[in-house]
Design a protein around this motif. Structure first.
Motif, PDB file in Angstrom:
ATOM      1  N   ARG A 132       0.797  -1.170  -0.279  1.00 54.58           N
ATOM      2  CA  ARG A 132      -0.082  -0.050   0.170  1.00 54.58           C
ATOM      3  C   ARG A 132       0.913   1.351  -0.145  1.00 54.58           C
ATOM      4  O   ARG A 132       0.463   1.893  -0.728  1.00 54.58           O
ATOM      5  CB  ARG A 132      -0.977  -0.046   1.049  1.00 54.58           C
ATOM      6  N   PHE A 133       1.992   1.251   0.654  1.00 52.37           N
ATOM      7  CA  PHE A 133       2.802   2.315   0.746  1.00 52.37           C
ATOM      8  C   PHE A 133       3.421   2.587  -0.646  1.00 52.37           C
ATOM      9  O   PHE A 133       3.605   3.757  -1.071  1.00 52.37           O
ATOM     10  CB  PHE A 133       3.988   2.121   1.802  1.00 52.37           C
ATOM     11  N   VAL A 134       4.020   1.635  -1.161  1.00 55.67           N
ATOM     12  CA  VAL A 134       4.467   1.736  -2.583  1.00 55.67           C
ATOM     13  C   VAL A 134       3.372   2.291  -3.638  1.00 55.67           C
ATOM     14  O   VAL A 134       3.685   3.279  -4.279  1.00 55.67           O
ATOM     15  CB  VAL A 134       4.965   0.340  -3.226  1.00 55.67           C
ATOM     16  N   GLY A 135       2.290   1.753  -3.591  1.00 54.91           N
ATOM     17  CA  GLY A 135       0.950   2.247  -4.265  1.00 54.91           C
ATOM     18  C   GLY A 135       0.682   3.911  -4.033  1.00 54.91           C
ATOM     19  O   GLY A 135       0.780   4.596  -5.054  1.00 54.91           O
ATOM     20  N   PHE A 136       0.836   4.144  -2.675  1.00 58.18           N
ATOM     21  CA  PHE A 136       0.741   5.545  -2.189  1.00 58.18           C
ATOM     22  C   PHE A 136       1.831   6.392  -2.932  1.00 58.18           C
ATOM     23  O   PHE A 136       1.573   7.634  -3.385  1.00 58.18           O
ATOM     24  CB  PHE A 136       0.661   5.773  -0.679  1.00 58.18           C
ATOM     25  N   ALA A 137       3.088   5.897  -2.773  1.00 55.11           N
ATOM     26  CA  ALA A 137       4.183   6.811  -3.241  1.00 55.11           C
ATOM     27  C   ALA A 137       4.182   7.078  -4.744  1.00 55.11           C
ATOM     28  O   ALA A 137       4.466   7.888  -5.375  1.00 55.11           O
ATOM     29  CB  ALA A 137       5.356   5.877  -2.852  1.00 55.11           C
ATOM     30  N   LYS A 138       3.614   5.987  -5.598  1.00 57.62           N
ATOM     31  CA  LYS A 138       3.421   6.013  -7.036  1.00 57.62           C
ATOM     32  C   LYS A 138       2.450   7.154  -7.429  1.00 57.62           C
ATOM     33  O   LYS A 138       2.640   7.777  -8.133  1.00 57.62           O
ATOM     34  CB  LYS A 138       3.186   4.712  -7.508  1.00 57.62           C
ATOM     35  N   ASP A 139       1.254   6.982  -6.562  1.00 58.85           N
ATOM     36  CA  ASP A 139       0.213   8.045  -6.754  1.00 58.85           C
ATOM     37  C   ASP A 139       0.846   9.245  -6.387  1.00 58.85           C
ATOM     38  O   ASP A 139       0.366  10.406  -7.158  1.00 58.85           O
ATOM     39  CB  ASP A 139      -0.986   7.721  -5.995  1.00 58.85           C
ATOM     40  N   SER A 140       1.519   9.372  -5.415  1.00 53.39           N
ATOM     41  CA  SER A 140       2.129  11.007  -4.910  1.00 53.39           C
ATOM     42  C   SER A 140       2.986  11.398  -5.914  1.00 53.39           C
ATOM     43  O   SER A 140       2.962  12.513  -6.336  1.00 53.39           O
ATOM     44  CB  SER A 140       2.766  10.740  -3.571  1.00 53.39           C
ATOM     45  N   TRP A 141       3.790  10.441  -6.644  1.00 49.22           N
ATOM     46  CA  TRP A 141       4.886  11.036  -7.705  1.00 49.22           C
ATOM     47  C   TRP A 141       4.009  11.400  -8.903  1.00 49.22           C
ATOM     48  O   TRP A 141       4.431  12.222  -9.573  1.00 49.22           O
ATOM     49  CB  TRP A 141       5.788   9.804  -8.100  1.00 49.22           C
ATOM     50  N   ARG A 142       3.128  10.609  -9.264  1.00 55.01           N
ATOM     51  CA  ARG A 142       2.176  10.861 -10.446  1.00 55.01           C
ATOM     52  C   ARG A 142       1.543  12.345 -10.244  1.00 55.01           C
ATOM     53  O   ARG A 142       1.622  13.232 -11.087  1.00 55.01           O
ATOM     54  CB  ARG A 142       1.074   9.855 -10.586  1.00 55.01           C
ATOM     55  N   GLU A 143       1.159  12.607  -8.993  1.00 54.34           N
ATOM     56  CA  GLU A 143       0.635  14.049  -8.762  1.00 54.34           C
ATOM     57  C   GLU A 143       1.552  15.171  -8.764  1.00 54.34           C
ATOM     58  O   GLU A 143       1.335  16.220  -9.294  1.00 54.34           O
ATOM     59  CB  GLU A 143      -0.129  13.796  -7.491  1.00 54.34           C
ATOM     60  N   VAL A 144       2.667  14.861  -8.226  1.00 55.24           N
ATOM     61  CA  VAL A 144       3.758  15.835  -8.438  1.00 55.24           C
ATOM     62  C   VAL A 144       4.249  16.247  -9.721  1.00 55.24           C
ATOM     63  O   VAL A 144       4.350  17.382 -10.047  1.00 55.24           O
ATOM     64  CB  VAL A 144       5.308  15.479  -7.566  1.00 55.24           C
ATOM     65  N   LYS A 145       4.254  15.206 -10.601  1.00 57.46           N
ATOM     66  CA  LYS A 145       4.585  15.484 -12.067  1.00 57.46           C
ATOM     67  C   LYS A 145       3.253  16.228 -12.593  1.00 57.46           C
ATOM     68  O   LYS A 145       3.660  17.026 -13.716  1.00 57.46           O
ATOM     69  CB  LYS A 145       4.528  13.893 -12.754  1.00 57.46           C
ATOM     70  N   LYS A 146       2.205  16.275 -12.178  1.00 56.72           N
ATOM     71  CA  LYS A 146       1.224  17.233 -12.636  1.00 56.72           C
ATOM     72  C   LYS A 146       1.034  18.747 -12.224  1.00 56.72           C
ATOM     73  O   LYS A 146       0.702  19.727 -12.782  1.00 56.72           O
ATOM     74  CB  LYS A 146      -0.338  16.633 -12.244  1.00 56.72           C
ATOM     75  N   VAL A 147       2.225  18.963 -11.233  1.00 54.03           N
ATOM     76  CA  VAL A 147       2.339  20.344 -10.869  1.00 54.03           C
ATOM     77  C   VAL A 147       3.131  20.900 -11.823  1.00 54.03           C
ATOM     78  O   VAL A 147       4.003  20.968 -12.674  1.00 54.03           O
ATOM     79  CB  VAL A 147       3.161  20.408  -9.426  1.00 54.03           C
TER      80      VAL A 147
END
Length: 127
Positions: free
Chosen positions: A66-81
């Motif tokens: 779940r942590f890895v999934g959260f980290a991937k989602d977070s990184w995806r959001e950072v790329k949208k900034v």
């Protein structure tokens, strides 16, 4: 009344994995200090191997996944900034510095004016 959900470790295997993670970290730190006479290379090797084993054990557990999934989602959001350009950053920094200078002058003038009104005009105290 809002109900908050707390995620807990459900399976016995995940509890065992997380317990192993804690034990591996403790063993790595203890090994680092107990092997002080063996030399720095052995100390650091034991510490790093223990921490890597703990990290791998954590990542194969359900909370780790779940942590890895959260980290991937977070990184995806950072790329949208949309990050500001260098020019925009310098302009905003200049605006902040200008505001700070103007505000400090305003507060200094207000302080000196109140000092003059209170001490010189009202109380009659001369410096």
């Amino acid at each position: 009344m809002a109900v908050t959900q707390v995620e807990t470790v459900n399976s016995g295997a995940d509890k065992a994995k997380l317990s192993a993670v804690v034990l591996l970290v403790i063993a790595a730190i203890a090994g680092f200090y107990l092997l002080g006479k063996q030399g720095a290379i052995v100390q650091w090797a034991v510490l790093l191997v223990g921490l890597v084993l703990a990290a791998v054990t954590f990542l194969v557990s359900e909370p780790g996944k779940r942590f890895v999934g959260f980290a991937k989602d977070s990184w995806r959001e950072v790329k949208k900034v949309v990050w500001p350009t260098r020019k925009e950053t310098l302009q905003m920094t200049a605006y902040v510095f200008a505001f700070v200078v103007i505000m400090s002058l305003f507060l200094w003038l207000t302080d000196k004016t109140l000092e003059w009104v209170l001490y010189d005009l009202i109380l009659g105290w001369r410096k």
